[in-house]
Structure formats: C-alpha cells, structure tokens
Design an enzyme around this catalytic site. Structure first.
Site, PDB file in Angstrom:
ATOM      1  N   GLU A 121      25.072   9.721  28.069  1.00  0.00           N
ATOM      2  CA  GLU A 121      24.595   9.168  26.805  1.00  0.00           C
ATOM      3  C   GLU A 121      25.667   8.286  26.191  1.00  0.00           C
ATOM      4  O   GLU A 121      26.845   8.435  26.490  1.00  0.00           O
ATOM      5  CB  GLU A 121      24.292  10.323  25.830  1.00  0.00           C
ATOM      6  CG  GLU A 121      23.221  11.255  26.346  1.00  0.00           C
ATOM      7  CD  GLU A 121      23.179  12.576  25.561  1.00  0.00           C
ATOM      8  OE1 GLU A 121      23.892  12.717  24.550  1.00  0.00           O
ATOM      9  OE2 GLU A 121      22.422  13.455  25.983  1.00  0.00           O
TER      10      GLU A 121
ATOM     11  N   CYS B  31      67.868  27.969  27.073  1.00  0.00           N
ATOM     12  CA  CYS B  31      69.106  28.548  26.561  1.00  0.00           C
ATOM     13  C   CYS B  31      68.833  30.046  26.466  1.00  0.00           C
ATOM     14  O   CYS B  31      67.952  30.477  25.745  1.00  0.00           O
ATOM     15  CB  CYS B  31      69.441  27.985  25.174  1.00  0.00           C
ATOM     16  SG  CYS B  31      70.684  28.977  24.309  1.00  0.00           S
TER      17      CYS B  31
ATOM     18  N   LYS C 138      36.084   7.733  27.293  1.00  0.00           N
ATOM     19  CA  LYS C 138      36.371   6.826  26.186  1.00  0.00           C
ATOM     20  C   LYS C 138      36.762   5.468  26.748  1.00  0.00           C
ATOM     21  O   LYS C 138      37.492   5.384  27.727  1.00  0.00           O
ATOM     22  CB  LYS C 138      37.517   7.386  25.335  1.00  0.00           C
ATOM     23  CG  LYS C 138      37.171   8.712  24.666  1.00  0.00           C
ATOM     24  CD  LYS C 138      36.682   8.510  23.259  1.00  0.00           C
ATOM     25  CE  LYS C 138      37.851   8.333  22.313  1.00  0.00           C
ATOM     26  NZ  LYS C 138      37.405   8.341  20.914  1.00  0.00           N
TER      27      LYS C 138
ATOM     28  N   TYR D 242      21.102  14.123  19.673  1.00  0.00           N
ATOM     29  CA  TYR D 242      21.466  14.294  21.077  1.00  0.00           C
ATOM     30  C   TYR D 242      21.515  15.731  21.569  1.00  0.00           C
ATOM     31  O   TYR D 242      21.766  15.962  22.747  1.00  0.00           O
ATOM     32  CB  TYR D 242      22.786  13.583  21.376  1.00  0.00           C
ATOM     33  CG  TYR D 242      23.919  13.997  20.476  1.00  0.00           C
ATOM     34  CD1 TYR D 242      24.319  13.178  19.432  1.00  0.00           C
ATOM     35  CD2 TYR D 242      24.573  15.202  20.659  1.00  0.00           C
ATOM     36  CE1 TYR D 242      25.343  13.549  18.592  1.00  0.00           C
ATOM     37  CE2 TYR D 242      25.599  15.584  19.827  1.00  0.00           C
ATOM     38  CZ  TYR D 242      25.978  14.754  18.798  1.00  0.00           C
ATOM     39  OH  TYR D 242      26.993  15.136  17.965  1.00  0.00           O
TER      40      TYR D 242
ATOM     41  N   CYS E 281      73.580  24.160  26.145  1.00  0.00           N
ATOM     42  CA  CYS E 281      72.830  24.098  24.898  1.00  0.00           C
ATOM     43  C   CYS E 281      73.630  23.343  23.838  1.00  0.00           C
ATOM     44  O   CYS E 281      74.782  23.686  23.581  1.00  0.00           O
ATOM     45  CB  CYS E 281      72.537  25.514  24.414  1.00  0.00           C
ATOM     46  SG  CYS E 281      71.766  25.558  22.789  1.00  0.00           S
TER      47      CYS E 281
ATOM     48  N   ASP F  18       3.915   1.447  -1.150  1.00  0.00           N
ATOM     49  CA  ASP F  18       4.548   1.567  -2.474  1.00  0.00           C
ATOM     50  C   ASP F  18       3.594   2.193  -3.488  1.00  0.00           C
ATOM     51  O   ASP F  18       4.004   2.956  -4.359  1.00  0.00           O
ATOM     52  CB  ASP F  18       5.005   0.196  -2.975  1.00  0.00           C
ATOM     53  CG  ASP F  18       6.184  -0.322  -2.164  1.00  0.00           C
ATOM     54  OD1 ASP F  18       6.808   0.492  -1.455  1.00  0.00           O
ATOM     55  OD2 ASP F  18       6.466  -1.542  -2.221  1.00  0.00           O
TER      56      ASP F  18
ATOM     57  N   ASP G 132      29.610   5.854  17.593  1.00  0.00           N
ATOM     58  CA  ASP G 132      30.781   5.963  16.727  1.00  0.00           C
ATOM     59  C   ASP G 132      30.328   6.012  15.271  1.00  0.00           C
ATOM     60  O   ASP G 132      30.287   5.003  14.581  1.00  0.00           O
ATOM     61  CB  ASP G 132      31.689   4.755  16.967  1.00  0.00           C
ATOM     62  CG  ASP G 132      33.107   5.029  16.510  1.00  0.00           C
ATOM     63  OD1 ASP G 132      33.387   6.177  16.102  1.00  0.00           O
ATOM     64  OD2 ASP G 132      33.923   4.095  16.564  1.00  0.00           O
TER      65      ASP G 132
ATOM     66  N   GLU H 292       0.831  -1.193   0.000  1.00  0.00           N
ATOM     67  CA  GLU H 292       0.000   0.000   0.000  1.00  0.00           C
ATOM     68  C   GLU H 292       0.878   1.261   0.000  1.00  0.00           C
ATOM     69  O   GLU H 292       0.628   2.229  -0.714  1.00  0.00           O
ATOM     70  CB  GLU H 292      -0.904  -0.033   1.250  1.00  0.00           C
ATOM     71  CG  GLU H 292      -1.712   1.211   1.528  1.00  0.00           C
ATOM     72  CD  GLU H 292      -2.809   1.461   0.497  1.00  0.00           C
ATOM     73  OE1 GLU H 292      -2.994   0.580  -0.368  1.00  0.00           O
ATOM     74  OE2 GLU H 292      -3.439   2.527   0.547  1.00  0.00           O
TER      75      GLU H 292
ATOM     76  N   CYS I  97      74.774  25.993  21.045  1.00  0.00           N
ATOM     77  CA  CYS I  97      75.656  27.148  21.247  1.00  0.00           C
ATOM     78  C   CYS I  97      76.494  27.024  22.512  1.00  0.00           C
ATOM     79  O   CYS I  97      77.232  27.942  22.855  1.00  0.00           O
ATOM     80  CB  CYS I  97      74.837  28.440  21.286  1.00  0.00           C
ATOM     81  SG  CYS I  97      73.839  28.593  22.783  1.00  0.00           S
TER      82      CYS I  97
ATOM     83  N   LYS J 148      26.990  14.873  30.439  1.00  0.00           N
ATOM     84  CA  LYS J 148      26.631  16.264  30.164  1.00  0.00           C
ATOM     85  C   LYS J 148      25.828  16.849  31.311  1.00  0.00           C
ATOM     86  O   LYS J 148      24.927  16.202  31.827  1.00  0.00           O
ATOM     87  CB  LYS J 148      25.739  16.351  28.923  1.00  0.00           C
ATOM     88  CG  LYS J 148      26.344  15.817  27.666  1.00  0.00           C
ATOM     89  CD  LYS J 148      25.307  15.776  26.545  1.00  0.00           C
ATOM     90  CE  LYS J 148      25.978  15.318  25.261  1.00  0.00           C
ATOM     91  NZ  LYS J 148      24.996  15.145  24.171  1.00  0.00           N
TER      92      LYS J 148
ATOM     93  N   CYS K  24      71.811  32.433  19.917  1.00  0.00           N
ATOM     94  CA  CYS K  24      71.883  30.982  19.687  1.00  0.00           C
ATOM     95  C   CYS K  24      71.382  30.659  18.278  1.00  0.00           C
ATOM     96  O   CYS K  24      70.273  31.044  17.902  1.00  0.00           O
ATOM     97  CB  CYS K  24      71.022  30.272  20.720  1.00  0.00           C
ATOM     98  SG  CYS K  24      70.872  28.497  20.429  1.00  0.00           S
TER      99      CYS K  24
ATOM    100  N   LYS L  36      28.246   7.355  23.416  1.00  0.00           N
ATOM    101  CA  LYS L  36      28.973   8.095  22.379  1.00  0.00           C
ATOM    102  C   LYS L  36      28.981   7.223  21.135  1.00  0.00           C
ATOM    103  O   LYS L  36      29.746   6.269  21.034  1.00  0.00           O
ATOM    104  CB  LYS L  36      30.391   8.427  22.843  1.00  0.00           C
ATOM    105  CG  LYS L  36      31.127   9.379  21.906  1.00  0.00           C
ATOM    106  CD  LYS L  36      32.389   9.902  22.583  1.00  0.00           C
ATOM    107  CE  LYS L  36      33.092  10.941  21.726  1.00  0.00           C
ATOM    108  NZ  LYS L  36      33.516  10.437  20.419  1.00  0.00           N
TER     109      LYS L  36
HETATM  110  P1  AMP Z   1      35.242  13.875  19.307  1.00  0.00           P
HETATM  111  O1  AMP Z   1      34.994  14.032  17.835  1.00  0.00           O
HETATM  112  O2  AMP Z   1      35.968  12.643  19.653  1.00  0.00           O
HETATM  113  O3  AMP Z   1      35.745  15.127  19.955  1.00  0.00           O
HETATM  114  O4  AMP Z   1      33.820  13.649  19.967  1.00  0.00           O
HETATM  115  C1  AMP Z   1      32.758  14.491  19.705  1.00  0.00           C
HETATM  116  C2  AMP Z   1      31.828  13.787  18.755  1.00  0.00           C
HETATM  117  O5  AMP Z   1      31.195  12.694  19.360  1.00  0.00           O
HETATM  118  C3  AMP Z   1      30.701  14.664  18.326  1.00  0.00           C
HETATM  119  O6  AMP Z   1      31.052  15.530  17.283  1.00  0.00           O
HETATM  120  C4  AMP Z   1      29.689  13.673  17.876  1.00  0.00           C
HETATM  121  O7  AMP Z   1      29.890  13.399  16.503  1.00  0.00           O
HETATM  122  C5  AMP Z   1      30.034  12.406  18.638  1.00  0.00           C
HETATM  123  N1  AMP Z   1      28.942  11.936  19.509  1.00  0.00           N
HETATM  124  C6  AMP Z   1      28.377  10.725  19.459  1.00  0.00           C
HETATM  125  N2  AMP Z   1      27.412  10.582  20.367  1.00  0.00           N
HETATM  126  C7  AMP Z   1      27.337  11.740  21.043  1.00  0.00           C
HETATM  127  C8  AMP Z   1      26.530  12.225  22.129  1.00  0.00           C
HETATM  128  N3  AMP Z   1      25.605  11.472  22.711  1.00  0.00           N
HETATM  129  N4  AMP Z   1      26.744  13.494  22.547  1.00  0.00           N
HETATM  130  C9  AMP Z   1      27.690  14.261  21.981  1.00  0.00           C
HETATM  131  N5  AMP Z   1      28.487  13.859  20.968  1.00  0.00           N
HETATM  132  C10 AMP Z   1      28.319  12.611  20.497  1.00  0.00           C
HETATM  133 ZN    ZN Z   2      71.621  27.828  22.483  1.00  0.00          ZN
END
Ligand code: AMP
Ligand code: ZN
Length: 680
Positions: A110, A430, A321, A215, A414, A35, A114, A33, A417, A297, A435, A112
C-alpha cells in the site's frame, strides 16, 4: 408532523448524499437540493436539540465550542512500522518472512500516506469516537473535528463493533490554495492535516479540505481472516480505501482471487516486488498527495498472529521509505563514554548539522569494529542519517581528512580511571568497579526518568555533587545533608528545598521502579514489571530465588530468557548489591510491590483468578494485561490450579493452555479480552 421521524429521515438522506458525493464521486442530486435538505435539518435541530444525534450530518459543519481532546485508551493495536530504505533490503525481508511463515503467503503493498494517523471506533453502526495515535496505548479524542470530514462515514451498515485505522491527509494543490489564504503558513500538507485534527474549534477544521484513506479494519465479529477481504468490506461499508494497491504472492490461485476482489490491482509473484517498489518510488509525484514510502503487509491474519510483534512494531509489515534523512558534516572529535556497566562507547562529535528539522551534534559509533568498518578518523567528512526516531548514526566516510590518515583507535585504558580496557565480544570494557565514571553514570541511571525519576537531581547537579565528593554512591543520595549546598553557586534556598522534596518523593516510588533502578543488567521497566506480576513482588523473594542458583526459576516467566535469568542470579547474589539494597531499605524505599498497578477501573473481574500465557499484540509486555486485570479487581497467579477461573491465552501459549483445558476454566483470547475490558 412527527418531527423526530422527519429529522431521522433527513439524517439518513443527507448521509447517503454525502457518501455519494464525497466518497463515490457520484452525486444524485444538485447541490442546491442538498443545501435545502441540510437547512431543513439545521432548523429542526435548533427547535428540537434533544433529537439531534452525535452523528448528524450537521456535525460536518463543526461547532464554535472549544474542544478538550480527552485521552482514551486504544482497544486495538496501533503500532508504528519498522522501516527499510533499499529495495534489496526489502527483498531480503520478504525472503525472511516467507521462510518464517511458509511459502505462498501473500503480501499487499500500500502507499504510505504522509498525513495524520487516526483510529475510528464504531459500535452499533455509529461512529462512537475517533482517536489520534498518541503513544499507541492512549490517543486523544478528536471526534468532533473528525466528524467534519465528509469522507468519514458517521453511520455504517455494520452493527457489531469495528475499529478502523486510517490516515487523514490533504492533497498538494488543496494545501497550496489553503496556505495562500492564511496568515500563519503551514510547512507541509502533513502539518496542516495533523494541526487541523487538533483545532480547538471544529468549525475551523470543517474549512480544511481533509481526506481520508483507511487501511486496517478490526471487526469484532472476525468476519474474515484476510486483509484484502477486510479492505473490500470496508469499501462496501462506505470507507475510502486507496485503490493504488499491489498484491504479490507465489500462489497463482491467491493472485486470481485478489484480482477478483480488486479489479485492476497489480498482482504478481513475489520476485516482482523490487521492481514494483522502484517504479512506485519513481512515480510518486504522479499522485496528488504526499506519500513517503510504501507499506508491505502480510495479508493472512493467521500468519500475522504467528509472526507476532515486537514492543514497537508488527513483524508482519515493513515500511519501505523512499529516502532516509541524511546530511553531510565533519567529524570534529571522538568522545569516549564509559557506561555504568563499564562498556566503552565511542561517540562522534559532529559539526552541527540539520536533519529533518532538528540539529545533530553527536552520533553513536558503537565500538571499534564499527569504526574499522567505516575506516573513520577525526577530520573526515561523513554522512549522517536519522532512521525513524533512533539516535543518529554515521553511515559512511565521504571524504578522508588529509591530516589524519589511518583509522581512529580506542585508547588502551579507561580515560577516567586508567584501568586497562578489556575486549569482550565487539565491545571494550572498563572492569574497575570503583571507576568514578561508572559510579557517576550509575547515579544518573538511578535518578533518571525511567527509574526513580528524581527530576531535581539531573545530570548537572549529580556531576556537581559527585565532584565535590558529597554524593559518591546511591545511598549517599538519601544520607547527604543538602543544607550543605547553601552558599554554593547556583544553589539558592528554593532549589535546595526542591532537591530535598524530590529525594523525599522518590521514597514513595513503586517497587517496580526501585527494582529497575537497582541497575541489574537486563532488568529495566518491562522485565521488572514481569517479575512483579509473576509473584516476585518482594525483593526478598527475588534474593531467595537467586540463592537457589537455578536460572530456570526466572526463565519460567515468559518474557525472561536464560541470559536475563542468569544476570538476575549473579546480580542478586553479589554482596555489594545486597548491601545497597539493605541501605536503601533503611532509607525507606519500597521493596514490596503493590498488588494493583495504580487506580482501579472497576470491579468487574472481582473474585476471578487469572493466569496468563503466550505473547500478545497489544499487551506487550504481558504485565500490561496483568495490570488491566488487577485494575478490575481480578487476581493474577503464576500457575493453573483448581482455583483458576480464567486463562488469558496469547499466541504461542505454553503448557498452561492444555492444563487449563483439562480443568475446564474459561479460555480467553486477546481480542475477547480487549472486548471484555472495553465492554465493562
Ligand atoms: P511511522 O509513524 O513512520 O512508524 O509509520 C507508521 C504510520 O504510517 C502509521 O501510524 C500510519 O499513520 C502511517 N500510514 C500511512 N499509510 C499507511 C498504510 N497504508 N498502512 C499502515 N500505515 C500507514
Ligand atoms: Zn574506568
């Protein structure tokens, strides 16, 4: 039939079903539907392209046309995050932050994600454009690719302006599946997500199973001053907010409220954070996407504003991290560097080793104290880390060398020098002005990209000219006859022409660069720009002010502290530095600032006289705000007077605010200022 109306109603229907399917996972109609409705819209858009909007659900399909990714300025702060690697370190950061902000602040934690960072800009309920993070000030417009991501709302029920930060990511199993079907393999989900945003053709992006979590929300109408409320509101508007969220606060009332906003959220006192971090780290494999850490945060926006930011990251957030990139290698030797100001820095020469994709051969050892702390010597096995983007550092000795017992000692004099080194604070110096190494480094500094940017005089060429005795000091750069290089190995005619042109071009560099290049300690680009923006737009004004020997003249400029003010006075009173300035003036360099820092944007601020006070999230250094005003035809002055029309007030405004209130000029806060810039 009114086709336009029919199209509009199809768009509404389809967007609603996309939301139900992709964000809420609660489809109301069968795929067939859906589609059928989409086919009907596609057909109508072909017949009536003039009625096809930028945010039509048909955009999800992508296009075959080449993307161009023009750069656009961000109008909200897109800073990176400060990082820590140990739960205990984070515990200390929490204590420190609570001490600065007052007890009872709430912390959200939160995941993070990747993936690839994105900022979505909405106005009048429509997605206007989507920018990559870029350098934080400018991002690339990747809107057409982002529009193909079904989880990104194209229309929202919020008419005022809104910017949303989020992360675009790919689930691990989707990644494996996708990668097995393509010839050019991607290294990891993050690379695929980031690469997909930059696909030249959006039809290709449409094929990648991309997801988004948002976020941060910046509402123009400032409907709330609380992060959790903002997340909740974003969710109501149809954005995907990561439900895996923790809330930590010593105030029980706030915890109850968080649980009310986010049923199922884990809410606990701050003391429970470390345990939470360990648990999340241990269970990271349980989520279907990659996370490289957690982000803590402060939730109260008022507290965020109070804590402010550094040039690179907010002080109200911290990334924890899961692992710092580390490697094990051998310390081959220690090299002694002497900087242009005489400071001695020991540098570790390492057996080459790869850390997170790049090869490391050198790492800083800072000073003798640091070496003593590590109990380091040549031949030791060491662990090297690379935290964030900073220079690699030697973290610890893993195995002492048998041949070299004891600890490495800096030489007494140094190496360039032979002058005896002097210890001041943690560093050795120095003190010999003549120098050769200090002079060579001063030449490099002057020509470097951040200063005069004479690309054709790189370190190698300088070293050659210096060794020959041809260019020994900065004025020699402008008086040396580069024709003498003819016939020297490695200097063909073409290269000599390029060097001459590079030196010539440097004469038209703006004053702000010349000022930084003069080598006054503490005066790099940002401070130079601050000085110029605050009336020191002529070298003679700076010299005259230095003569008065009153550091408060310079320290009156916010962003310049007592230390830098004193350094300015001492630098610009020394005869040898004044002689250098004179000879560079003769050479034709610019010693007077230009009023506008580059191209005009428009003249919407014409006739206005602005004064700036306080510190800013986005305009850091403040010279950025001054430049934005001047690029729109406004003027920036130092003090509030009867002529002042606008006061731009950041956090911690000075006495200028009271004065401005008294004379009754317009007082503009940072977010209004951003709106003014964006709207015009
Ligand atoms: P960094 O680039 O290592 O300095 O980390 C910051 C980046 O983490 C941000 O630019 C976001 O792209 C990423 N990120 C992922 N999840 C979150 C989150 N929950 N809050 C803030 N940054 C986040
Ligand atoms: Zn020097």
């Amino acid at each position: 039939m009114d086709y336009r109306k029919r199209m509009e109603s199809l768009v509404r229907e389809l967007l609603r079903h996309q939301q139900l399917y992709h964000v809420l996972a609660r489809p109301e109609i069968p795929d067939a539907e859906y589609d059928r409705l989409l086919d009907e819209l596609l057909l109508l858009e072909k017949r009536f392209p003039q009625f096809a909007g930028a945010n039509s659900p048909s955009r999800r399909v992508g296009s075959d046309l080449d993307n161009t990714f023009p750069e656009r300025p961000h109008t909200v702060p897109v800073l990176s995050l400060n990082k820590l690697y140990q739960p205990q370190e984070l515990g200390q950061w929490l204590l420190k932050t609570e001490a600065a902000a007052g007890c009872g602040v709430g912390f959200a934690i939160e995941e993070k994600i990747d993936g690839a960072s994105i900022v979505l800009y909405y106005d009048q309920g429509e997605l206007q454009y989507a920018l990559t993070r870029g350098n934080g000030l400018l991002g690339n417009d990747v809107s057409d690719n982002v529009r193909t991501i079904s989880q990104v709302p194209l229309r929202i029920a919020e008419s005022s302006r809104l910017a949303v930060r989020g992360e675009i990511y790919i689930k691990r199993d989707d990644f494996e599946r996708y990668n097995s079907g393509v010839a050019e393999k991607y290294v990891n989900p993050r690379n695929l997500a980031a690469g997909s945003l930059r696909n030249l053709k959006s039809v290709q992006t449409a094929r990648v199973p991309l997801n988004i979590f948002v976020y941060e929300g910046f509402f123009a109408n400032e409907f709330s001053r609380d992060h959790l409320e903002i997340l909740q509101r974003l969710r109501e508007l149809g954005f995907r907010v990561n439900p895996r969220l923790g809330f930590f606060c010593d105030d029980k009332g706030k915890r109850l409220r968080a649980q009310h906003l986010f049923p199922g959220i884990s809410a606990a006192p701050v003391a429970a954070v470390e345990e939470y971090l360990r648990r999340q780290a241990a269970s990271r494999a349980d989520v279907p996407y990659d996370i490289d850490g957690l982000v803590v945060k402060v939730v109260e926006l008022a507290v965020r504003q109070e804590l402010g930011t550094t040039a690179h990251h907010p002080r109200w957030a911290m990334a924890y991290k899961f692992e710092s990139p580390q490697a094990r290698t051998l310390l081959l030797d220690v090299q002694i560097q002497v900087g242009r100001n005489g400071r001695v820095t020991p540098v570790a020469l390492l057996k080459p080793v790869a850390i997170s994709g790049s090869t490391v051969t050198r790492a800083t050892l800072h000073n003798q104290d640091y070496i003593d702390m590590l109990e380091l010597n040549v031949g030791d096995e060491v662990s090297i880390s690379r935290r964030g983007d900073v220079i690699p550092a030697v973290e610890e000795v893993l195995e002492k060398s048998e041949q070299h017992p004891g600890i490495f000692q800096l030489p007494g004099s140094c190496p360039f020098c032979s002058t005896l080194l002097v210890k001041e604070g943690a560093h050795h110096f120095c003190k010999n002005q003549a120098c050769p190494e200090r002079r060579r480094r001063a030449l490099n500094y002057f020509c470097a990209r951040e200063q005069m940017d004479i690309e054709t005089l790189g370190e190698k060429t300088i070293a050659f000219l210096f060794a020959k005795g041809w260019v020994q000091s900065i004025p020699d750069i402008y008086s040396f006859d580069y024709g003498l290089l003819a016939g020297q190995e490695g200097f063909r005619e073409k290269k000599i022409v390029r060097i001459r042109a590079g030196v010539e071009a440097s004469k038209s560099r703006p004053f702000v660069r010349v000022l930084a290049a003069l080598g006054c300690e503490g005066v790099a680009a940002a401070v130079a720009a601050d000085l110029i923006a605050h009336g020191f737009d002529d070298i003679d004004k700076i010299i005259a002010a230095a003569k008065k020997n009153d550091w408060e003249i310079f320290a009156a400029i916010e962003g310049i502290g007592e230390t830098t003010a004193r350094l300015l006075i001492s630098h610009f009173s020394k005869p040898e530095n004044l002689r250098l300035i004179d000879s560079l003036k003769t050479a034709g360099l610019k010693f007077v600032g230009e009023k506008t820092g580059g191209d005009m944007v428009n003249d919407s601020f014409a006739g206005q006289i602005w004064v700036i006070t306080g510190s800013f999230v986005q305009f850091n250094p403040r010279a950025l705000a001054a430049a934005a005003i001047e690029k729109r035809g406004g003027r920036v002055t130092e003090n509030v007077s009867a002529r002042t029309t606008h006061l731009l007030a950041g956090s911690h405004p000075g006495s200028k605010l009271a004065k401005a209130e008294k004379i009754g000029c317009k007082i503009i806060r940072e977010n209004e200022f951003i709106a003014l810039l964006g709207a015009l």
